[in-house]
Design a protein around this motif. Sequence first.
Motif, PDB file in Angstrom:
ATOM      1  N   GLY A  11       0.685  -1.164  -0.009  1.00 16.32           N
ATOM      2  CA  GLY A  11       0.113  -0.042  -0.056  1.00 16.32           C
ATOM      3  C   GLY A  11       0.975   1.362  -0.232  1.00 16.32           C
ATOM      4  O   GLY A  11       2.098   1.198   0.448  1.00 16.32           O
ATOM      5  N   PHE A  12       0.249   2.240  -0.487  1.00 19.21           N
ATOM      6  CA  PHE A  12       1.060   3.621  -0.730  1.00 19.21           C
ATOM      7  C   PHE A  12       1.509   4.127   0.559  1.00 19.21           C
ATOM      8  O   PHE A  12       1.171   3.802   1.620  1.00 19.21           O
ATOM      9  N   LEU A  13       2.528   5.195   0.569  1.00 16.98           N
ATOM     10  CA  LEU A  13       2.855   5.807   2.130  1.00 16.98           C
ATOM     11  C   LEU A  13       1.768   6.202   2.650  1.00 16.98           C
ATOM     12  O   LEU A  13       0.916   6.858   2.165  1.00 16.98           O
ATOM     13  N   GLY A  14       1.528   5.783   3.931  1.00 20.73           N
ATOM     14  CA  GLY A  14       0.760   6.437   4.880  1.00 20.73           C
ATOM     15  C   GLY A  14      -0.786   5.729   4.967  1.00 20.73           C
ATOM     16  O   GLY A  14      -1.757   6.293   5.298  1.00 20.73           O
ATOM     17  N   SER A  15      -0.727   4.716   4.018  1.00 23.48           N
ATOM     18  CA  SER A  15      -2.228   3.991   4.093  1.00 23.48           C
ATOM     19  C   SER A  15      -2.312   3.327   5.251  1.00 23.48           C
ATOM     20  O   SER A  15      -3.636   2.815   5.338  1.00 23.48           O
ATOM     21  N   GLY A  16      -1.340   2.957   6.160  1.00 27.29           N
ATOM     22  CA  GLY A  16      -1.743   2.378   7.338  1.00 27.29           C
ATOM     23  C   GLY A  16      -1.352   0.783   7.557  1.00 27.29           C
ATOM     24  O   GLY A  16      -2.059   0.171   8.504  1.00 27.29           O
ATOM     25  N   LYS A  17      -0.130   0.625   6.719  1.00 32.11           N
ATOM     26  CA  LYS A  17       0.448  -0.760   6.859  1.00 32.11           C
ATOM     27  C   LYS A  17       0.717  -1.318   8.211  1.00 32.11           C
ATOM     28  O   LYS A  17       0.322  -2.370   8.919  1.00 32.11           O
ATOM     29  N   THR A 128      -3.574  -5.177  -0.340  1.00 30.90           N
ATOM     30  CA  THR A 128      -3.075  -3.564  -0.554  1.00 30.90           C
ATOM     31  C   THR A 128      -4.100  -2.768   0.084  1.00 30.90           C
ATOM     32  O   THR A 128      -5.169  -2.990   0.030  1.00 30.90           O
ATOM     33  N   LEU A 129      -3.542  -2.140   0.907  1.00 26.97           N
ATOM     34  CA  LEU A 129      -4.229  -0.890   1.768  1.00 26.97           C
ATOM     35  C   LEU A 129      -4.409   0.203   0.810  1.00 26.97           C
ATOM     36  O   LEU A 129      -3.331   0.993   0.247  1.00 26.97           O
ATOM     37  N   VAL A 130      -5.617   1.075   1.103  1.00 28.82           N
ATOM     38  CA  VAL A 130      -5.762   2.132   0.191  1.00 28.82           C
ATOM     39  C   VAL A 130      -6.397   3.104   1.182  1.00 28.82           C
ATOM     40  O   VAL A 130      -7.194   2.970   1.828  1.00 28.82           O
ATOM     41  N   VAL A 133      -8.645   8.818   2.274  1.00 29.72           N
ATOM     42  CA  VAL A 133      -8.419  10.092   2.030  1.00 29.72           C
ATOM     43  C   VAL A 133      -7.804  10.730   1.103  1.00 29.72           C
ATOM     44  O   VAL A 133      -7.917  11.663   0.376  1.00 29.72           O
ATOM     45  N   HIS A 134      -6.454  10.020   0.791  1.00 25.27           N
ATOM     46  CA  HIS A 134      -5.444  10.501  -0.171  1.00 25.27           C
ATOM     47  C   HIS A 134      -5.534   9.650  -1.562  1.00 25.27           C
ATOM     48  O   HIS A 134      -4.571  10.038  -2.473  1.00 25.27           O
ATOM     49  N   ALA A 135      -6.136   8.705  -1.616  1.00 23.95           N
ATOM     50  CA  ALA A 135      -5.946   7.750  -2.790  1.00 23.95           C
ATOM     51  C   ALA A 135      -6.292   8.225  -4.140  1.00 23.95           C
ATOM     52  O   ALA A 135      -5.356   7.891  -5.064  1.00 23.95           O
ATOM     53  N   LEU A 157      -9.751  -0.645   2.351  1.00 26.31           N
ATOM     54  CA  LEU A 157      -9.759   0.921   2.257  1.00 26.31           C
ATOM     55  C   LEU A 157      -9.736   1.309   3.716  1.00 26.31           C
ATOM     56  O   LEU A 157     -10.516   0.968   4.480  1.00 26.31           O
ATOM     57  N   THR A 158      -8.823   2.197   3.881  1.00 18.47           N
ATOM     58  CA  THR A 158      -8.489   2.381   5.277  1.00 18.47           C
ATOM     59  C   THR A 158      -8.960   4.050   5.378  1.00 18.47           C
ATOM     60  O   THR A 158      -9.090   4.896   4.537  1.00 18.47           O
ATOM     61  N   LYS A 159      -9.029   4.437   6.755  1.00 15.08           N
ATOM     62  CA  LYS A 159      -9.359   6.196   6.957  1.00 15.08           C
ATOM     63  C   LYS A 159     -10.740   6.379   6.401  1.00 15.08           C
ATOM     64  O   LYS A 159     -11.123   7.341   6.291  1.00 15.08           O
ATOM     65  N   THR A 160     -11.773   5.336   6.527  1.00 12.92           N
ATOM     66  CA  THR A 160     -13.119   5.762   6.053  1.00 12.92           C
ATOM     67  C   THR A 160     -13.955   6.261   6.875  1.00 12.92           C
ATOM     68  O   THR A 160     -14.909   6.912   6.884  1.00 12.92           O
TER      69      THR A 160
END
Length: 317
Positions: A11-17, A128-130, A133-135, A157-160
Amino acid sequence: MKPISVTILTGFLGSGKTTLLQHILNAEHGYKIAVIENEFGEVPIDNELIGDRATQIKTLSNGCICCSRSNELEDTLLDLLDGIDNGQFVFDRLIIECTGMADPGPITQTFFSHEVLCQRFLLDGIITLVDAVHAEQQLDGFSIAQSQVGYADRLLLTKTDVAPENDALIERLQRMNAKAPIHKIVHGKADLALLFDLEGFMLNDRLTVSKPVFRFIPQQQNSVQSIVITLNHSVELTEISNLMEELLLSFADNLLRYKGIIAIQGEPRRLLFQGVQRLYSADWDREWGSDEQRHSVLVFIGIDLPEQKIREKFAQL
Protein backbone atom coordinates in the motif's frame (compact mmCIF):
# COMPACT_ATOMS: atom_id res chain seq x y z
CA MET A 1 6.75 -30.56 6.07
CA LYS A 2 3.91 -28.07 5.64
CA PRO A 3 5.00 -24.88 3.82
CA ILE A 4 4.90 -21.60 5.72
CA SER A 5 2.08 -19.34 4.53
CA VAL A 6 3.23 -15.92 3.30
CA THR A 7 1.22 -12.69 3.15
CA ILE A 8 2.55 -9.63 1.33
CA LEU A 9 1.25 -6.42 2.87
CA THR A 10 1.51 -3.43 0.55
CA GLY A 11 0.00 0.00 0.00
CA PHE A 12 1.17 3.53 -0.67
CA LEU A 13 2.93 5.70 1.93
CA GLY A 14 0.66 6.46 4.88
CA SER A 15 -2.03 3.94 3.98
CA GLY A 16 -1.94 2.31 7.42
CA LYS A 17 0.16 -0.83 6.97
CA THR A 18 1.94 -0.53 10.32
CA THR A 19 -1.35 0.13 12.12
CA LEU A 20 -2.81 -3.01 10.59
CA LEU A 21 0.31 -4.97 11.45
CA GLN A 22 0.03 -3.87 15.07
CA HIS A 23 -3.53 -5.17 15.13
CA ILE A 24 -2.50 -8.51 13.62
CA LEU A 25 0.39 -9.05 16.02
CA ASN A 26 -1.65 -8.16 19.11
CA ALA A 27 -4.80 -10.10 18.23
CA GLU A 28 -5.53 -13.40 19.94
CA HIS A 29 -5.35 -15.64 16.90
CA GLY A 30 -3.03 -18.44 17.99
CA TYR A 31 -0.61 -18.00 15.08
CA LYS A 32 3.14 -17.67 15.46
CA ILE A 33 3.92 -14.87 13.04
CA ALA A 34 7.26 -13.75 11.66
CA VAL A 35 7.61 -10.33 10.06
CA ILE A 36 9.98 -9.04 7.41
CA GLU A 37 9.81 -5.29 7.41
CA ASN A 38 11.20 -2.91 4.84
CA GLU A 39 11.79 0.72 5.73
CA PHE A 40 11.92 3.44 3.09
CA GLY A 41 14.06 5.60 5.36
CA GLU A 42 17.37 4.85 7.00
CA VAL A 43 16.02 4.43 10.55
CA PRO A 44 13.99 1.30 11.39
CA ILE A 45 11.39 3.24 13.40
CA ASP A 46 8.68 0.59 13.16
CA ASN A 47 10.59 -1.77 15.45
CA GLU A 48 9.46 0.49 18.27
CA LEU A 49 5.91 0.82 16.93
CA ILE A 50 5.32 -2.88 16.37
CA GLY A 51 6.75 -4.21 19.61
CA ASP A 52 7.96 -7.75 20.30
CA ARG A 53 4.88 -9.86 19.58
CA ALA A 54 6.38 -11.19 16.32
CA THR A 55 8.66 -14.18 16.54
CA GLN A 56 11.24 -12.50 14.33
CA ILE A 57 11.48 -8.99 12.91
CA LYS A 58 14.09 -8.22 10.29
CA THR A 59 14.49 -4.72 8.97
CA LEU A 60 15.99 -4.64 5.50
CA SER A 61 18.14 -1.82 4.20
CA ASN A 62 16.70 1.01 2.15
CA GLY A 63 14.81 -0.26 -0.91
CA CYS A 64 16.50 -3.64 -1.31
CA ILE A 65 13.38 -5.71 -0.76
CA CYS A 66 11.81 -4.31 -3.88
CA CYS A 67 14.80 -4.28 -6.21
CA SER A 68 14.54 -6.41 -9.34
CA ARG A 69 16.91 -9.12 -8.07
CA SER A 70 15.55 -9.24 -4.49
CA ASN A 71 18.82 -10.74 -3.27
CA GLU A 72 18.51 -9.42 0.23
CA LEU A 73 14.97 -10.74 0.57
CA GLU A 74 16.18 -14.21 -0.46
CA ASP A 75 18.96 -14.05 2.13
CA THR A 76 16.54 -13.01 4.86
CA LEU A 77 14.13 -15.81 4.01
CA LEU A 78 16.95 -18.35 4.06
CA ASP A 79 18.11 -16.96 7.41
CA LEU A 80 14.63 -17.47 8.80
CA LEU A 81 14.61 -21.07 7.57
CA ASP A 82 18.01 -21.67 9.17
CA GLY A 83 16.59 -20.37 12.44
CA ILE A 84 13.69 -22.80 12.21
CA ASP A 85 15.94 -25.74 11.35
CA ASN A 86 18.30 -24.88 14.21
CA GLY A 87 15.45 -24.61 16.70
CA GLN A 88 16.14 -20.93 17.28
CA PHE A 89 12.51 -19.93 16.76
CA VAL A 90 9.19 -21.26 15.48
CA PHE A 91 6.59 -19.60 13.28
CA ASP A 92 3.82 -20.79 10.99
CA ARG A 93 3.04 -17.57 9.10
CA LEU A 94 5.17 -14.88 7.52
CA ILE A 95 4.13 -11.32 6.73
CA ILE A 96 6.24 -9.11 4.48
CA GLU A 97 5.42 -5.45 5.03
CA CYS A 98 6.57 -3.55 1.95
CA THR A 99 7.64 0.05 1.85
CA GLY A 100 4.99 2.39 0.48
CA MET A 101 7.08 2.89 -2.67
CA ALA A 102 7.63 -0.83 -3.34
CA ASP A 103 6.56 -2.75 -6.43
CA PRO A 104 5.14 -6.10 -5.19
CA GLY A 105 6.15 -7.84 -8.44
CA PRO A 106 9.81 -8.67 -7.69
CA ILE A 107 8.87 -9.71 -4.15
CA THR A 108 6.27 -12.09 -5.55
CA GLN A 109 8.71 -13.55 -8.07
CA THR A 110 11.09 -14.52 -5.27
CA PHE A 111 8.72 -17.26 -4.10
CA PHE A 112 8.64 -18.88 -7.54
CA SER A 113 12.25 -18.53 -8.66
CA HIS A 114 14.25 -20.05 -5.77
CA GLU A 115 14.27 -23.83 -5.40
CA VAL A 116 14.38 -23.95 -1.60
CA LEU A 117 11.97 -21.05 -1.05
CA CYS A 118 9.44 -22.67 -3.40
CA GLN A 119 9.39 -25.76 -1.19
CA ARG A 120 9.41 -24.12 2.23
CA PHE A 121 7.11 -21.12 1.67
CA LEU A 122 3.66 -20.84 0.10
CA LEU A 123 2.56 -17.42 -1.08
CA ASP A 124 -0.99 -16.99 0.20
CA GLY A 125 -1.89 -13.55 -1.10
CA ILE A 126 -1.18 -9.86 -1.58
CA ILE A 127 -3.15 -7.41 0.54
CA THR A 128 -3.13 -3.78 -0.55
CA LEU A 129 -4.19 -0.95 1.74
CA VAL A 130 -5.74 2.12 0.11
CA ASP A 131 -5.99 5.45 1.93
CA ALA A 132 -9.55 6.70 1.36
CA VAL A 133 -8.49 10.29 2.13
CA HIS A 134 -5.56 10.58 -0.27
CA ALA A 135 -6.01 7.70 -2.73
CA GLU A 136 -7.35 9.71 -5.67
CA GLN A 137 -4.36 12.06 -5.58
CA GLN A 138 -1.91 9.17 -5.11
CA LEU A 139 -3.40 7.10 -7.94
CA ASP A 140 -3.30 10.12 -10.25
CA GLY A 141 0.28 11.01 -9.41
CA PHE A 142 2.11 7.73 -8.83
CA SER A 143 2.06 4.70 -11.12
CA ILE A 144 3.39 2.54 -8.27
CA ALA A 145 0.18 3.20 -6.31
CA GLN A 146 -1.81 1.84 -9.24
CA SER A 147 0.46 -1.20 -9.56
CA GLN A 148 -0.05 -2.00 -5.87
CA VAL A 149 -3.80 -2.06 -6.49
CA GLY A 150 -3.40 -4.21 -9.59
CA TYR A 151 -1.43 -6.93 -7.80
CA ALA A 152 -3.88 -7.27 -4.91
CA ASP A 153 -5.89 -10.33 -3.95
CA ARG A 154 -7.73 -8.16 -1.41
CA LEU A 155 -8.09 -4.39 -1.08
CA LEU A 156 -8.53 -2.78 2.35
CA LEU A 157 -9.90 0.74 2.29
CA THR A 158 -8.55 2.65 5.31
CA LYS A 159 -9.46 5.97 7.00
CA THR A 160 -13.09 5.63 5.97
CA ASP A 161 -14.07 7.24 9.27
CA VAL A 162 -12.47 10.45 7.96
CA ALA A 163 -13.64 10.01 4.34
CA PRO A 164 -16.96 8.12 4.52
CA GLU A 165 -18.05 9.14 1.02
CA ASN A 166 -15.96 6.84 -1.18
CA ASP A 167 -18.29 5.31 -3.79
CA ALA A 168 -16.39 6.94 -6.66
CA LEU A 169 -13.06 5.65 -5.31
CA ILE A 170 -14.45 2.13 -4.94
CA GLU A 171 -15.70 2.18 -8.52
CA ARG A 172 -12.27 3.31 -9.68
CA LEU A 173 -10.56 0.52 -7.74
CA GLN A 174 -12.96 -2.02 -9.24
CA ARG A 175 -12.10 -0.85 -12.73
CA MET A 176 -8.42 -1.30 -11.92
CA ASN A 177 -8.75 -4.69 -10.22
CA ALA A 178 -11.99 -6.52 -10.89
CA LYS A 179 -11.11 -9.67 -8.95
CA ALA A 180 -10.02 -8.26 -5.56
CA PRO A 181 -12.81 -7.83 -2.98
CA ILE A 182 -12.82 -4.42 -1.25
CA HIS A 183 -13.32 -4.13 2.51
CA LYS A 184 -13.40 -1.04 4.70
CA ILE A 185 -11.38 -0.97 7.92
CA VAL A 186 -10.84 1.70 10.58
CA HIS A 187 -7.69 2.07 12.71
CA GLY A 188 -6.32 -1.24 11.41
CA LYS A 189 -9.09 -3.30 13.00
CA ALA A 190 -9.62 -5.92 10.33
CA ASP A 191 -11.21 -9.33 10.71
CA LEU A 192 -8.29 -11.75 10.39
CA ALA A 193 -10.45 -13.89 8.11
CA LEU A 194 -9.98 -11.12 5.53
CA LEU A 195 -6.20 -11.44 5.74
CA PHE A 196 -5.29 -15.12 5.90
CA ASP A 197 -6.01 -18.24 3.81
CA LEU A 198 -6.75 -16.25 0.66
CA GLU A 199 -5.19 -18.90 -1.64
CA GLY A 200 -4.45 -16.10 -4.06
CA PHE A 201 -1.69 -18.04 -5.80
CA MET A 202 -3.28 -21.46 -5.67
CA LEU A 203 -4.70 -22.85 -8.90
CA ASN A 204 -8.37 -22.87 -7.93
CA ASP A 205 -11.75 -21.53 -9.00
CA ARG A 206 -11.94 -18.65 -6.54
CA LEU A 207 -12.80 -16.02 -9.12
CA THR A 208 -15.46 -13.46 -8.28
CA VAL A 209 -15.54 -10.54 -10.68
CA SER A 210 -16.85 -7.20 -9.46
CA LYS A 211 -19.14 -5.24 -11.76
CA PRO A 212 -19.07 -1.57 -10.82
CA VAL A 213 -22.08 0.53 -11.68
CA PHE A 214 -20.84 3.42 -13.79
CA ARG A 215 -22.93 6.37 -12.66
CA PHE A 216 -20.54 8.93 -14.11
CA ILE A 217 -18.01 9.34 -16.89
CA PRO A 218 -14.68 8.52 -15.22
CA GLN A 219 -12.28 11.44 -15.37
CA GLN A 220 -9.30 9.50 -14.05
CA GLN A 221 -6.89 7.96 -16.50
CA ASN A 222 -5.82 4.67 -14.96
CA SER A 223 -2.66 3.08 -16.30
CA VAL A 224 -3.66 -0.09 -14.45
CA GLN A 225 -6.95 -1.60 -15.54
CA SER A 226 -8.91 -4.85 -15.55
CA ILE A 227 -10.15 -6.56 -18.67
CA VAL A 228 -12.87 -9.13 -18.04
CA ILE A 229 -13.52 -11.53 -20.91
CA THR A 230 -16.66 -13.72 -20.93
CA LEU A 231 -17.17 -16.41 -23.58
CA ASN A 232 -20.55 -18.13 -23.68
CA HIS A 233 -19.29 -21.00 -25.83
CA SER A 234 -16.60 -23.66 -25.44
CA VAL A 235 -13.27 -23.02 -27.14
CA GLU A 236 -10.73 -25.30 -28.77
CA LEU A 237 -7.78 -26.10 -26.49
CA THR A 238 -5.06 -25.46 -29.06
CA GLU A 239 -6.57 -22.12 -30.03
CA ILE A 240 -6.84 -20.80 -26.48
CA SER A 241 -3.34 -22.08 -25.67
CA ASN A 242 -1.86 -20.32 -28.70
CA LEU A 243 -3.70 -17.11 -27.86
CA MET A 244 -2.45 -17.15 -24.25
CA GLU A 245 1.10 -17.72 -25.44
CA GLU A 246 0.73 -14.80 -27.85
CA LEU A 247 -0.57 -12.53 -25.10
CA LEU A 248 2.26 -13.45 -22.76
CA LEU A 249 4.89 -12.91 -25.42
CA SER A 250 3.42 -9.54 -26.31
CA PHE A 251 2.34 -8.13 -22.97
CA ALA A 252 3.93 -10.16 -20.14
CA ASP A 253 5.90 -7.17 -18.86
CA ASN A 254 2.62 -5.25 -18.53
CA LEU A 255 0.51 -8.06 -17.06
CA LEU A 256 0.35 -7.94 -13.28
CA ARG A 257 -2.16 -10.69 -12.49
CA TYR A 258 -4.46 -12.87 -14.58
CA LYS A 259 -6.81 -15.72 -13.85
CA GLY A 260 -9.54 -17.67 -15.56
CA ILE A 261 -11.96 -20.59 -15.77
CA ILE A 262 -12.30 -21.92 -19.32
CA ALA A 263 -14.73 -24.29 -21.05
CA ILE A 264 -12.88 -26.48 -23.58
CA GLN A 265 -14.56 -28.21 -26.53
CA GLY A 266 -15.00 -31.96 -26.01
CA GLU A 267 -13.65 -31.80 -22.45
CA PRO A 268 -15.96 -32.49 -19.48
CA ARG A 269 -13.60 -30.74 -17.04
CA ARG A 270 -13.04 -27.05 -16.45
CA LEU A 271 -9.60 -25.63 -17.26
CA LEU A 272 -8.14 -23.26 -14.67
CA PHE A 273 -5.22 -20.90 -15.15
CA GLN A 274 -3.60 -18.11 -13.18
CA GLY A 275 -0.38 -16.16 -13.40
CA VAL A 276 1.83 -13.26 -12.40
CA GLN A 277 3.65 -11.52 -15.23
CA ARG A 278 5.58 -14.29 -17.06
CA LEU A 279 4.93 -16.98 -14.46
CA TYR A 280 1.72 -18.90 -14.98
CA SER A 281 0.16 -22.32 -14.43
CA ALA A 282 -2.85 -24.20 -15.79
CA ASP A 283 -4.54 -27.48 -14.92
CA TRP A 284 -7.81 -29.37 -15.15
CA ASP A 285 -10.42 -28.85 -12.45
CA ARG A 286 -13.65 -30.70 -11.67
CA GLU A 287 -16.22 -31.66 -14.30
CA TRP A 288 -18.92 -29.22 -15.31
CA GLY A 289 -22.23 -29.88 -13.57
CA SER A 290 -25.14 -31.21 -15.63
CA ASP A 291 -27.14 -28.04 -14.85
CA GLU A 292 -24.17 -25.71 -15.12
CA GLN A 293 -23.70 -23.35 -18.06
CA ARG A 294 -20.40 -24.03 -19.82
CA HIS A 295 -18.86 -20.61 -20.23
CA SER A 296 -15.44 -19.02 -19.71
CA VAL A 297 -14.47 -16.07 -17.54
CA LEU A 298 -10.99 -14.55 -17.79
CA VAL A 299 -9.60 -11.54 -15.93
CA PHE A 300 -6.45 -9.70 -17.00
CA ILE A 301 -5.03 -6.92 -14.81
CA GLY A 302 -2.21 -4.92 -16.29
CA ILE A 303 -0.59 -1.63 -17.25
CA ASP A 304 -1.70 0.10 -20.45
CA LEU A 305 -3.14 -3.08 -21.95
CA PRO A 306 -4.67 -2.68 -25.46
CA GLU A 307 -8.18 -3.67 -24.40
CA GLN A 308 -9.82 -3.51 -27.83
CA LYS A 309 -7.08 -5.61 -29.44
CA ILE A 310 -7.28 -8.25 -26.70
CA ARG A 311 -11.07 -8.43 -26.90
CA GLU A 312 -10.92 -8.84 -30.68
CA LYS A 313 -8.52 -11.76 -30.36
CA PHE A 314 -10.81 -13.59 -27.96
CA ALA A 315 -13.83 -12.81 -30.11
CA GLN A 316 -12.14 -14.69 -32.96
CA LEU A 317 -12.03 -17.95 -31.00
